[in-house]
Design a protein around this motif. Structure first.
Motif, short mmCIF file in Angstrom:
data_model
loop_
_atom_site.label_atom_id
_atom_site.label_comp_id
_atom_site.label_asym_id
_atom_site.label_seq_id
_atom_site.Cartn_x
_atom_site.Cartn_y
_atom_site.Cartn_z
N SER A 152 92.64 58.25 79.13
CA SER A 152 92.81 59.48 79.92
C SER A 152 94.14 60.17 79.63
CB SER A 152 92.69 59.18 81.41
OG SER A 152 93.69 58.25 81.81
N THR A 153 95.05 59.47 78.95
CA THR A 153 96.30 60.13 78.55
C THR A 153 96.07 61.18 77.47
OG1 THR A 153 96.72 58.29 77.03
CG2 THR A 153 97.79 58.20 79.20
N LEU A 154 94.96 61.06 76.73
CA LEU A 154 94.62 62.09 75.74
C LEU A 154 94.01 63.29 76.44
CD1 LEU A 154 94.20 63.15 72.87
CD2 LEU A 154 92.07 61.84 72.78
N GLN A 155 93.09 63.04 77.35
CA GLN A 155 92.45 64.10 78.12
C GLN A 155 92.01 63.49 79.44
OE1 GLN A 155 88.28 65.64 77.44
NE2 GLN A 155 89.42 67.42 76.68
N PRO A 156 92.33 64.11 80.58
CA PRO A 156 91.86 63.56 81.87
C PRO A 156 90.35 63.38 81.87
CG PRO A 156 93.46 65.31 82.23
CD PRO A 156 93.15 65.32 80.76
N TYR A 186 91.38 67.93 68.03
CA TYR A 186 91.90 68.06 69.39
C TYR A 186 92.46 69.46 69.54
CZ TYR A 186 94.90 67.63 73.47
OH TYR A 186 95.50 67.83 74.70
N GLY A 187 92.12 70.13 70.64
CA GLY A 187 92.63 71.48 70.91
C GLY A 187 93.02 71.60 72.37
N ALA A 239 100.48 63.16 68.04
CA ALA A 239 100.29 61.95 68.84
C ALA A 239 98.93 61.97 69.53
CB ALA A 239 101.42 61.83 69.86
N LYS A 240 98.53 63.12 69.98
CA LYS A 240 97.21 63.25 70.61
C LYS A 240 96.11 62.93 69.59
CE LYS A 240 98.21 65.01 74.80
NZ LYS A 240 97.73 64.46 76.09
N LEU A 241 96.26 63.48 68.39
CA LEU A 241 95.25 63.24 67.36
C LEU A 241 95.20 61.76 67.00
CD1 LEU A 241 93.15 64.42 65.41
CD2 LEU A 241 95.01 64.76 63.76
N LYS A 242 96.36 61.12 66.98
CA LYS A 242 96.41 59.70 66.65
C LYS A 242 95.68 58.86 67.70
CE LYS A 242 99.60 55.95 65.46
NZ LYS A 242 101.01 55.54 65.28
N LEU A 243 95.82 59.24 68.99
CA LEU A 243 95.11 58.53 70.05
C LEU A 243 93.59 58.58 69.84
CD1 LEU A 243 96.93 59.45 73.39
CD2 LEU A 243 96.68 57.18 72.37
#
Length: 665
Positions: free
Chosen positions: A532-536, A638-639, A651-655
Motif C-alpha cells: 500500500s506504500t506504492l498506492q493506497p 506507474y503514474g 522508487a515507486k516503479l521499483k516497488l
C-alpha cells in the motif's frame, strides 16, 4: 419489383412490419364500382383476416393506459386486422400468402375470417400454399350464411377495366377502378407473370380480389410499386392451377450477419402435404423456415471461415494491439477494406440509484448496453433476477407504448417467457432471456454477460416469428462481442466469489487484496504484487482487466492483455502491466516503431520519469528470458498527479517491478 402492401405499427419505440390489409365493416365508398346488383354479392364474399388481441398484458406502465384516447372501434375490437380474404367456391377461400404468414407464430391465437356483420369464422384446413407466388387457399369450420362466392375469369383482357377491392387505409371497404395495363415476369426466373393494374392500392388492399368489370375475380392484389401507381396482382389462374393439397416453398432468401457485409443467398425449397389444420401448417412451415435459416448461417460462417476474426490478415490490427479497456460492449466488425475493428460506442447514459447507470448504443440490429449494478442492490438479486435486471434498463424511459397521441413509459416486462444459458467459443457464460410483448406480437431477446460491475448486454426486438433466427444470430455474434472487465475492488470480490459468473479467462486468475496492506495478481503469464506504500489499497480502487485474443498452443484464446489499478474512479493515479506482441510483417510502421522502442527500452520504456500534462509517469520493460527475438514483452507503469522527484518515481516503479514475474513465454 414491388413491395408488399403493408402498414407500419410503432409501439414502445420499435417499428414492426406487419403484412396487414385491414378490412372493416363493408361500407362502399362513392367510387366507380361494378353493377350495383353485384355489390351485395362482393360484400358477402369478402372478409377480414383477423387475429385475436391479447387478453392479458404482462407489462407494467408508469400509469394506467389512457385507452379512451383510441378510436372507439380500436379500443373495443377484440381482434386485430391482418388482411383480406374472399370466397371463390364452396368453402374455398383465398388470401395473400404473406397475410397468413403475418399470423404465423402469433402470441395471441390463430387467424380467422370476419364478415361485415362482425361474425368470426375459424379456419379449418389450409389446402394450397405457395410462398413464392404468395397465395394461400383454405376452408372454414363454419360456413357464412348465404355461402356467397365470387366467380373467376382466367382470361382477362389487357387494357380492360378492373376494380381493386379492399379496406384502403382502414376507412372501410372501397372499390377503386383502373385498367389492367400489362404483365411482367416475376424477378427470379420468370416462372409466371404478375398482372399490373392502375387501380389505386393502399395499405388494406393486399389479399383482396382484383375484379373485372363483370365482378369476376381475375387476380389477388399483392404488391404496389414504390414510385408509381402501377400495382401487382397474382393471376387467379395461377391459384386455381397450383398443385392441390400441397404447400410449396421455392424462393430465394438472402442472409447476412451484422459483423460483415458478405451475404449468403440460397433457395428456400421445400414442400409438405396438405390439407392440415392451421396449427399444423404453422408448425411445419416454421420448422422448415428455421432449418433454412440455420443452414444459411452455418454456410456463411463456413464460407468465411478462413477470414473470420481472429483468422486471416484482416485480424492483425486487433491481435497485435493492446486491449482498449472498454467497459462498454462492442462488436468486432469487418470493414470494406477487409480489416476487423471494434465498432460500437456509448451514445446515452442514464443514472440509477446507488451509483448505477445504463449506458447504451447500437451496432446493426443490436442494442448494446452496459448496466452498472447499483450499490444498494444485492449481487444475488442482480445476477439471478431477470425481471429486476430488465426493470433497471426500463428506467431509462426509452421504451414506451403509444396510445393515441401519448407515449406511456413501460416500467416492467414481468418475468421472461424463457430463461437459458449459452457458452460462446471464448468460454464466456451468457444468461439468455426472451420476453413476450403480446400487444405487438413481438418478443425481446437479451444476451447478458456478467462482468464485475454489472452486465454487458446485447439485445434485440422483433416479431415473435423472428425469435428463432434472432437467437441464432445472437449466438453467432457472441464470438465477435468484445468487452473488458472492470469494477471496484469491492465489486471484484463479490464477482470472483461466484464461480458460475466467471469466464474461462478468470477461472485460474488469483487476484488478492488486503485493504490497507497489499495487492497481488497472478494470471496468465505474469504475476506481481505491491504494498500500500506504492498506492493506497481500498474498496473503491478501480481494477481493470483488458482482455485480448492470443495464440495458445495453436488455438486462439481470450487472455489478459492489460491490468490496471486506479486509485478510484476519478483519480488518475494508476498502476498497470501491459502485454505487447511482436508485430506481423503486414502491419504498418507504427506497430514496428512501437515494438522497436520496447526491444531497445527507449522512451517511454526506459525507466526515466517524465511529465505528461499535469501528471508524472514512469515505465519500463520487464526483462524477458534470454532470446534473440522475443515474441512478446511486458511493461510495468506507474503514474501519479502533480510533479515529483525523479528518485521518488523510480522508487515507486521499483516497488512494482521487483515482485514482477514472467512465468512462461
Amino acid at each position: 419489383m414491388g413491395s408488399r402492401i403493408c402498414v407500419f405499427l410503432r409501439r414502445a419505440g420499435w417499428t414492426m412490419w406487419l403484412a396487414v390489409l385491414m378490412l372493416g365493416p363493408a361500407q362502399f365508398a362513392n367510387a366507380a364500382s361494378p353493377d350495383p346488383s353485384l355489390v351485395a354479392k362482393i360484400n358477402a364474399a369478402t372478409f377480414e383476416v383477423v387475429i385475436p388481441r391479447a387478453d392479458n398484458d404482462p407489462l407494467s406502465y408508469e400509469k394506467p393506459l389512457p385507452l379512451d384516447l383510441l378510436p372507439y372501434q380500436e379500443r373495443t375490437d377484440k381482434y386485430f386486422s391482418v388482411g383480406t380474404a374472399f370466397a371463390i367456391g364452396h368453402n374455398h377461400y383465398v388470401t395473400a400468402g404473406h397475410v397468413l404468414l403475418a399470423a404465423v407464430g402469433d402470441l395471441t391465437g390463430a387467424p380467422a375470417l370476419r364478415d361485415a356483420n362482425g361474425h368470426v369464422y375459424a379456419i379449418d384446413k389450409v389446402e394450397k400454399f405457395s410462398l413464392q407466388q404468395d397465395f394461400v387457399m383454405f376452408s372454414l369450420k363454419e360456413q357464412p350464411q348465404g355461402n356467397a362466392a365470387l366467380a373467376t375469369d382466367t382470361k382477362a383482357a389487357l387494357n380492360s377495366v378492373v376494380y381493386a377491392v379492399g379496406n384502403a387505409l382502414g376507412t372501410g371497404v372501397v372499390i377503386r377502378d383502373g385498367l389492367y395495363t400489362s404483365d411482367t415476369p416475376e424477378d427470379e426466373n420468370g416462372r409466371w407473370k404478375w398482372m399490373r393494374f392502375s387501380a389505386a392500392a393502399s395499405p388494406g388492399n393486399s389479399g383482396g380480389p382484383l375484379l373485372d368489370q363483370n365482378g369476376k375475380v381475375i387476380g389477388v392484389v399483392l404488391m404496389k410499386s414504390p414510385n408509381e401507381n402501377l400495382n401487382y396482382a397474382l393471376p387467379i389462374g395461377v391459384v386455381l392451377g397450383a398443385p392441390d393439397n400441397m404447400a410449396v416453398m421455392d424462393k430465394r432468401i438472402t442472409y447476412q450477419l451484422d459483423v460483415m457485409e458478405d451475404t449468403q443467398t440460397s433457395t428456400f425449397k421445400a414442400q409438405f402435404p396438405l390439407p392440415v389444420s392451421y396449427a399444423d401448417f404453422s408448425a411445419a412451415y416454421m420448422k422448415l423456415l428455421y432449418a433454412q435459416g440455420d443452414e444459411q448461417l452455418k454456410k456463411l460462417l463456413q464460407q468465411q471461415g478462413n477470414d473470420l476474426f481472429p483468422h486471416g490478415a484482416g485480424s492483425n490490427h486487433i491481435l497485435h494491439d493492446t486491449p482498449e479497456l472498454s467497459l462498454f460492449p462492442e462488436l468486432i466488425v469487418r470493414n470494406r477494406s477487409g480489416q476487423w475493428s471494434y465498432t460500437g460506442r456509448e451514445l446515452n447514459r442514464v443514472p440509477l440509484s446507488g451509483n448505477g447507470y445504463v449506458a447504451s448504443g447500437y451496432v446493426g440490429h443490436n442494442f448494446l448496453i452496459h448496466l452498472r449494478r447499483p450499490d444498494d442492490m444485492k449481487v444475488a438479486t442482480f445476477y439471478n433476477d431477470p425481471k429486476q435486471m430488465m426493470d433497471l434498463i426500463l428506467k431509462t424511459g426509452y421504451w414506451t407504448r403509444e396510445v393515441g397521441p401519448e407515449k406511456i413509459k413501460i416500467t416492467s416486462l414481468g418475468n421472461p417467457a424463457s430463461s437459458t444459458t449459452y457458452t460462446d467459443n471464448w468460454l464466456r457464460h451468457w444468461k439468455v432471456f426472451v420476453w413476450s410483448l403480446p400487444y405487438i406480437n413481438g418478443q425481446m431477446e437479451v444476451f447478458a454477460l456478467p462482468v464485475p460491475d454489472g452486465l454487458a448486454i446485447m439485445m434485440r426486438m422483433n416479431s415473435s416469428m423472428g425469435t428463432h433466427d434472432s437467437l441464432a444470430d445472437m449466438k453467432a455474434l457472441t464470438d465477435f462481442f468484445n468487452v473488458d472487465y472492470g469494477g471496484t475492488l469491492a465489486q471484484w470480490k463479490e464477482f470472483l466469489a461466484d464461480s458460475s459468473l466467471l469466464p474461462e479467462v478468470l477461472r485460474d486468475a488469483h487476484i488478492g487484496f488486503d485493504y490497507g496492506k497489499h495487492f497481488s495478481y497472478d494470471a496468465g503469464n505474469i504475476s506481481f504484487d505491491y504494498p500500500s506504500t506504492l498506492q493506497p489499497i481500498a474498496p473503491d480502487n478501480m481494477l481493470f482487466m483488458g482482455v485480448g485474443y492470443y495464440q495458445d498452443h495453436g488455438k486462439f484464446a481470450l487472455q489478459p492483455g492489460v491490468i490496471q489499478v486506479r486509485l478510484n474512479s476519478t483519480d488518475p493515479d494508476r498502476i498497470s502491466a501491459k502485454r505487447h506482441i511482436a508485430p506481423s510483417p503486414d502491419l504498418d510502421d507504427n506497430f514496428k516503431e512501437a515494438w522497436g522502442k520496447l526491444l531497445h527500452k527507449q522512451h517511454p520504456y526506459d525507466g526515466v520519469p517524465y511529465n505528461d500534462g499535469d501528471e508524472m509517469d514512469v515505465a519500463s520493460v520487464i526483462d524477458p528470458p534470454a532470446s534473440d527475438a522475443p515474441a512478446e514483452l511486458y511493461t510495468a507503469f506507474y503514474g501519479t498527479q502533480g510533479t515529483h522527484k525523479p528518485e521518488a518515481m523510480k522508487a515507486k516503479l521499483k516497488l512494482l517491478t521487483q515482485q514482477f514475474k514472467l512465468k512462461t513465454h
